[in-house]
Design an enzyme around this catalytic site. Structure first.
Site, PDB file in Angstrom:
ATOM      1  N   ILE A  64     149.570  71.571 -12.297  1.00  0.00           N
ATOM      2  CA  ILE A  64     150.448  71.731 -11.614  1.00  0.00           C
ATOM      3  C   ILE A  64     151.289  71.083 -11.256  1.00  0.00           C
ATOM      4  N   THR A 134     145.552  73.957   5.087  1.00  0.00           N
ATOM      5  CA  THR A 134     143.832  73.444   6.323  1.00  0.00           C
ATOM      6  C   THR A 134     144.468  73.066   7.738  1.00  0.00           C
ATOM      7  N   ASP A 135     143.846  73.359   8.434  1.00  0.00           N
ATOM      8  CA  ASP A 135     143.720  73.428   9.982  1.00  0.00           C
ATOM      9  C   ASP A 135     144.248  71.806  10.356  1.00  0.00           C
ATOM     10  N   GLU A 136     143.703  70.532   9.156  1.00  0.00           N
ATOM     11  CA  GLU A 136     143.834  69.523  10.147  1.00  0.00           C
ATOM     12  C   GLU A 136     145.462  68.786   9.372  1.00  0.00           C
ATOM     13  N   TYR A 160     144.964  62.789   3.311  1.00  0.00           N
ATOM     14  CA  TYR A 160     144.895  64.194   2.660  1.00  0.00           C
ATOM     15  C   TYR A 160     145.643  64.933   3.323  1.00  0.00           C
ATOM     16  N   SER A 161     145.868  65.259   4.954  1.00  0.00           N
ATOM     17  CA  SER A 161     146.258  65.825   6.211  1.00  0.00           C
ATOM     18  C   SER A 161     147.854  65.868   6.059  1.00  0.00           C
ATOM     19  N   LYS A 164     148.464  67.654   2.704  1.00  0.00           N
ATOM     20  CA  LYS A 164     148.430  69.261   2.837  1.00  0.00           C
ATOM     21  C   LYS A 164     149.862  69.374   4.031  1.00  0.00           C
ATOM     22  N   ILE A 216     125.793  60.140   8.874  1.00  0.00           N
ATOM     23  CA  ILE A 216     126.020  61.003   9.761  1.00  0.00           C
ATOM     24  C   ILE A 216     127.017  59.264   9.748  1.00  0.00           C
ATOM     25  N   ARG A 224     133.619  70.051  13.834  1.00  0.00           N
ATOM     26  CA  ARG A 224     134.395  71.413  13.218  1.00  0.00           C
ATOM     27  C   ARG A 224     134.566  72.815  13.090  1.00  0.00           C
ATOM     28  N   ASP A 290     131.970  54.610  11.311  1.00  0.00           N
ATOM     29  CA  ASP A 290     132.134  55.993  10.830  1.00  0.00           C
ATOM     30  C   ASP A 290     133.432  56.428   9.567  1.00  0.00           C
ATOM     31  N   HIS A 294     138.593  59.114  11.557  1.00  0.00           N
ATOM     32  CA  HIS A 294     138.281  60.277  11.541  1.00  0.00           C
ATOM     33  C   HIS A 294     138.901  61.248  13.174  1.00  0.00           C
TER      34      HIS A 294
HETATM   35  P1  NAD Z   1     138.116  72.358  -4.175  1.00  0.00           P
HETATM   36  O1  NAD Z   1     138.419  70.511  -4.679  1.00  0.00           O
HETATM   37  O2  NAD Z   1     137.009  72.839  -4.698  1.00  0.00           O
HETATM   38  O3  NAD Z   1     138.454  72.727  -6.047  1.00  0.00           O
HETATM   39  C1  NAD Z   1     140.195  71.708  -6.366  1.00  0.00           C
HETATM   40  C2  NAD Z   1     140.337  72.979  -7.580  1.00  0.00           C
HETATM   41  O4  NAD Z   1     141.920  72.584  -7.642  1.00  0.00           O
HETATM   42  C3  NAD Z   1     139.888  71.954  -8.810  1.00  0.00           C
HETATM   43  O5  NAD Z   1     139.275  73.564  -9.453  1.00  0.00           O
HETATM   44  C4  NAD Z   1     140.333  71.227  -9.240  1.00  0.00           C
HETATM   45  O6  NAD Z   1     139.492  70.624 -11.273  1.00  0.00           O
HETATM   46  C5  NAD Z   1     141.725  71.352  -9.213  1.00  0.00           C
HETATM   47  N1  NAD Z   1     142.774  70.602  -9.545  1.00  0.00           N
HETATM   48  C6  NAD Z   1     142.719  69.547  -8.489  1.00  0.00           C
HETATM   49  N2  NAD Z   1     144.224  69.051  -8.860  1.00  0.00           N
HETATM   50  C7  NAD Z   1     145.200  69.820  -9.906  1.00  0.00           C
HETATM   51  C8  NAD Z   1     146.206  69.872 -10.705  1.00  0.00           C
HETATM   52  N3  NAD Z   1     147.125  68.769 -10.199  1.00  0.00           N
HETATM   53  N4  NAD Z   1     146.849  70.924 -10.996  1.00  0.00           N
HETATM   54  C9  NAD Z   1     145.776  71.883 -11.041  1.00  0.00           C
HETATM   55  N5  NAD Z   1     144.575  71.895 -10.987  1.00  0.00           N
HETATM   56  C10 NAD Z   1     143.921  70.642  -9.990  1.00  0.00           C
HETATM   57  O7  NAD Z   1     138.801  72.493  -3.127  1.00  0.00           O
HETATM   58  P2  NAD Z   1     138.601  73.741  -1.961  1.00  0.00           P
HETATM   59  O8  NAD Z   1     137.385  73.359  -0.881  1.00  0.00           O
HETATM   60  O9  NAD Z   1     137.828  74.386  -2.768  1.00  0.00           O
HETATM   61  O10 NAD Z   1     140.057  74.080  -1.563  1.00  0.00           O
HETATM   62  C11 NAD Z   1     140.988  74.689  -1.998  1.00  0.00           C
HETATM   63  C12 NAD Z   1     142.048  75.131  -1.261  1.00  0.00           C
HETATM   64  O11 NAD Z   1     142.030  74.984   0.325  1.00  0.00           O
HETATM   65  C13 NAD Z   1     143.045  73.448  -0.796  1.00  0.00           C
HETATM   66  O12 NAD Z   1     144.486  73.713  -1.572  1.00  0.00           O
HETATM   67  C14 NAD Z   1     142.411  73.006  -0.352  1.00  0.00           C
HETATM   68  O13 NAD Z   1     143.632  71.522   0.859  1.00  0.00           O
HETATM   69  C15 NAD Z   1     142.160  73.996   1.368  1.00  0.00           C
HETATM   70  N6  NAD Z   1     141.657  74.303   2.737  1.00  0.00           N
HETATM   71  C16 NAD Z   1     140.085  73.959   1.568  1.00  0.00           C
HETATM   72  C17 NAD Z   1     139.232  73.729   3.353  1.00  0.00           C
HETATM   73  C18 NAD Z   1     137.790  73.329   2.937  1.00  0.00           C
HETATM   74  O14 NAD Z   1     136.625  73.453   3.826  1.00  0.00           O
HETATM   75  N7  NAD Z   1     137.098  73.364   2.114  1.00  0.00           N
HETATM   76  C19 NAD Z   1     139.295  74.986   4.338  1.00  0.00           C
HETATM   77  C20 NAD Z   1     141.149  74.490   4.654  1.00  0.00           C
HETATM   78  C21 NAD Z   1     141.609  74.547   3.274  1.00  0.00           C
HETATM   79  O1  DAU Z   2     139.362  71.656   8.410  1.00  0.00           O
HETATM   80  C1  DAU Z   2     139.420  71.519   6.538  1.00  0.00           C
HETATM   81  C2  DAU Z   2     138.770  70.880   5.784  1.00  0.00           C
HETATM   82  O2  DAU Z   2     137.776  70.567   5.916  1.00  0.00           O
HETATM   83  C3  DAU Z   2     139.546  70.625   4.407  1.00  0.00           C
HETATM   84  O3  DAU Z   2     141.097  70.866   4.271  1.00  0.00           O
HETATM   85  C4  DAU Z   2     138.916  69.489   3.373  1.00  0.00           C
HETATM   86  O4  DAU Z   2     139.638  70.287   2.162  1.00  0.00           O
HETATM   87  C5  DAU Z   2     137.400  69.653   3.641  1.00  0.00           C
HETATM   88  O5  DAU Z   2     136.981  68.563   2.606  1.00  0.00           O
HETATM   89  C6  DAU Z   2     137.500  69.579   4.742  1.00  0.00           C
HETATM   90  O6  DAU Z   2     137.430  68.278   5.384  1.00  0.00           O
HETATM   91  P1  DAU Z   2     136.365  67.665   7.002  1.00  0.00           P
HETATM   92  O7  DAU Z   2     136.932  66.185   5.787  1.00  0.00           O
HETATM   93  O8  DAU Z   2     136.594  68.449   7.469  1.00  0.00           O
HETATM   94  O9  DAU Z   2     134.677  67.771   5.512  1.00  0.00           O
HETATM   95  P2  DAU Z   2     133.363  66.905   5.007  1.00  0.00           P
HETATM   96  O10 DAU Z   2     132.348  68.102   5.250  1.00  0.00           O
HETATM   97  O11 DAU Z   2     133.575  65.818   4.818  1.00  0.00           O
HETATM   98  O12 DAU Z   2     133.642  66.903   6.465  1.00  0.00           O
HETATM   99  C7  DAU Z   2     132.662  67.245   7.620  1.00  0.00           C
HETATM  100  C8  DAU Z   2     132.715  66.199   8.661  1.00  0.00           C
HETATM  101  O13 DAU Z   2     130.886  65.858   8.892  1.00  0.00           O
HETATM  102  C9  DAU Z   2     133.451  65.703   9.008  1.00  0.00           C
HETATM  103  O14 DAU Z   2     133.119  65.668  10.002  1.00  0.00           O
HETATM  104  C10 DAU Z   2     133.291  64.163   8.752  1.00  0.00           C
HETATM  105  C11 DAU Z   2     131.665  63.824   8.909  1.00  0.00           C
HETATM  106  N1  DAU Z   2     130.661  63.317   7.743  1.00  0.00           N
HETATM  107  C12 DAU Z   2     131.038  63.983   6.821  1.00  0.00           C
HETATM  108  C13 DAU Z   2     130.265  63.503   5.094  1.00  0.00           C
HETATM  109  C14 DAU Z   2     130.494  63.424   3.614  1.00  0.00           C
HETATM  110  C15 DAU Z   2     129.964  62.891   7.744  1.00  0.00           C
HETATM  111  O15 DAU Z   2     129.406  62.731   8.676  1.00  0.00           O
HETATM  112  N2  DAU Z   2     128.473  62.068   6.406  1.00  0.00           N
HETATM  113  C16 DAU Z   2     129.715  62.086   5.339  1.00  0.00           C
HETATM  114  O16 DAU Z   2     128.585  62.066   3.990  1.00  0.00           O
END
Ligand code: NAD
Ligand code: DAU
Length: 360
Positions: A64, A134-136, A160-161, A164, A216, A224, A290, A294
């Site tokens: 992209i 994202t809500d982050e 990350y946040s 975004k 953890i 979350r 942690d 976080h």
């Molecule tokens: P993911 O990491 O599973 O997938 C991301 C995808 O983007 C992958 O297929 C990757 O190959 C592609 N990608 C990465 N860099 C790219 C680039 N430069 N050009 C083209 N493609 C690229 O992510 P996800 O968890 O499916 O999240 C998708 C979207 O939703 C993100 O924008 C994320 O911020 C947002 N989001 C995720 C969550 C969550 O809980 N996972 C919650 C809220 C919002």
């Molecule tokens: O809130 C939306 C977001 O949720 C998205 O924007 C992100 O893309 C997505 O990755 C997710 O972020 P979190 O950081 O909340 O998700 P994760 O699954 O990494 O972690 C969830 C919670 O669990 C967080 O408080 C961290 C904790 N955690 C995570 C991992 C990987 C652990 O305690 N142990 C772990 O090994």
């Protein structure tokens, strides 16, 4: 029937993107749906095997950040709608390597906005750019504080946040400055099939199966708000088609859980599915250092989305989590492919060593 559309979905080979692509391909056979994905470590075409042959679906491997490629795709495919999900998505990775997050999430989003602006200049009617965020971006809540809503100020903490949040600001800027027809959504934590096993829920499901430690962070008291990924895909459909131009919606399930309670529930569900003694895998729970910075708690009040568009989640958390556990248990080949070197070797054979290295 809605008019035919030519949709560009970015990041469609990732976790949420693959559900969104599947949803749109099946529900809108008269649309032409182009999935643009770089296929990083998180992108996996196996997530889309069941729709890859559909006549209304096509795939382009690309970045992209490549503005020339985007310009060409907008022109050749006459793109009139964008659902933008491509991103670097994992907070822990952003702490280790923030730069790739700024590149993809900020510059990639900016490139996409610019390509849409150029392609649609003077003909914005009927066009739509849906930015999935994202809500982050809102930072962290304390217990007892009201959940995030559309007017919550931005206060991102992780790289990350921050990336975004920056992308969201560019989306708003393109709306306000150039009149680009955008909608913006900020969703809470998703769970469900095809999630890459670096995230808490799939990581723990697989580690319980393999009798590996369940890491953890801190005391497990971070909270979350979990939403099934198909409920997110439905919300995107509703908002993409029916929200007024320029609107913002937060999306979430009013489903707050402490991490330790999620992991205990997973232990119960996986032990039941595997016929193990109830709670026998609790011994795998391991408290580790942690995460830096976080965020304590996220929670979403999706009242506006319910009120304006009638959306509500279909999945209860326990039923959705049980389905998710069953999906991971039933797809050992997907897990094996994504966690072994087979996946990297496949991409090397398809696209060459440079692409495989970039894909890591
Ligand atoms: P993911 O990491 O599973 O997938 C991301 C995808 O983007 C992958 O297929 C990757 O190959 C592609 N990608 C990465 N860099 C790219 C680039 N430069 N050009 C083209 N493609 C690229 O992510 P996800 O968890 O499916 O999240 C998708 C979207 O939703 C993100 O924008 C994320 O911020 C947002 N989001 C995720 C969550 C969550 O809980 N996972 C919650 C809220 C919002
Ligand atoms: O809130 C939306 C977001 O949720 C998205 O924007 C992100 O893309 C997505 O990755 C997710 O972020 P979190 O950081 O909340 O998700 P994760 O699954 O990494 O972690 C969830 C919670 O669990 C967080 O408080 C961290 C904790 N955690 C995570 C991992 C990987 C652990 O305690 N142990 C772990 O090994």
């Amino acid at each position: 029937m809605e008019t035919a559309r030519s949709l560009l979905i970015t990041g469609g080979a990732g976790f949420i993107g693959s559900h969104v692509v599947r949803h749109f391909v099946r529900r809108y056979p008269h649309y032409s749906i182009l999935n643009l994905d770089k296929l990083t470590y998180a992108g996996n075409l196996a997530n889309l095997e069941d729709v890859a042959g559909a006549p209304n679906y096509s795939f382009v491997r690309g970045d992209i950040c490549d503005l020339e490629l985007l310009r060409r795709l907008f022109q050749e495919r006459r793109i009139d709608g964008v659902i933008h999900l491509a991103a670097e998505s994992h907070v822990d990775r952003s702490i280790r390597d923030p730069f790739v997050f700024a590149r993809t999430n900020v510059l990639g989003t900016l490139s996409l906005l610019q390509a849409a602006r150029e392609a649609w200049a003077g003909a914005e009617e009927g066009k739509r750019f849906h930015h999935v965020s994202t809500d982050e971006v809102f930072g962290a809540l304390h217990p007892g504080e009201a959940p995030f809503c559309e007017s919550t100020p931005y206060a991102p903490h992780s790289p990350y946040s921050a990336s975004k949040a920056s992308s969201d600001h560019f989306v708003r800027a393109y709306r306000d400055t150039y009149g680009l027809p955008v909608v913006l959504t900020n969703c809470s934590n998703n769970y469900g099939p095809y999630q890459f096993p670096e995230k808490l829920i799939p990581l723990c499901i697989l580690n319980i199966c393999r009798e590996q430690p369940l890491p953890i962070y801190g005391r497990g008291e971070n909270i979350r708000d979990w939403l099934h990924v198909e409920d997110h895909a439905q919300a995107i459909d509703d908002i993409f088609h029916r929200a007024p131009d320029g609107e913002v919606y937060v999306i979430g399930g009013l489903n707050e859980w402490r991490n330790i309670d999620v992991v205990r529930l997973l232990v119960r569900l996986v032990d039941e599915e595997l016929g193990r003694a109830p709670g026998s895998s609790e011994r795998l729970i391991t408290y580790v250092s942690d995460r830096a910075g976080h965020d304590l708690r996220y929670a979403i009040d999706a009242a506006k989305l319910r009120r304006d568009l009638g959306w509500k989640p279909r999945y209860s958390f326990e039923a959705g989590l049980r389905d998710t556990v069953r999906w991971y248990l039933a797809h050992p080949e997907w897990v094996e492919q994504i966690t072994s070197g087979a996946y990297a070797r496949y991409y090397e054979s398809m696209y060459g060593p440079a692409a495989a290295a970039a894909n890591k």
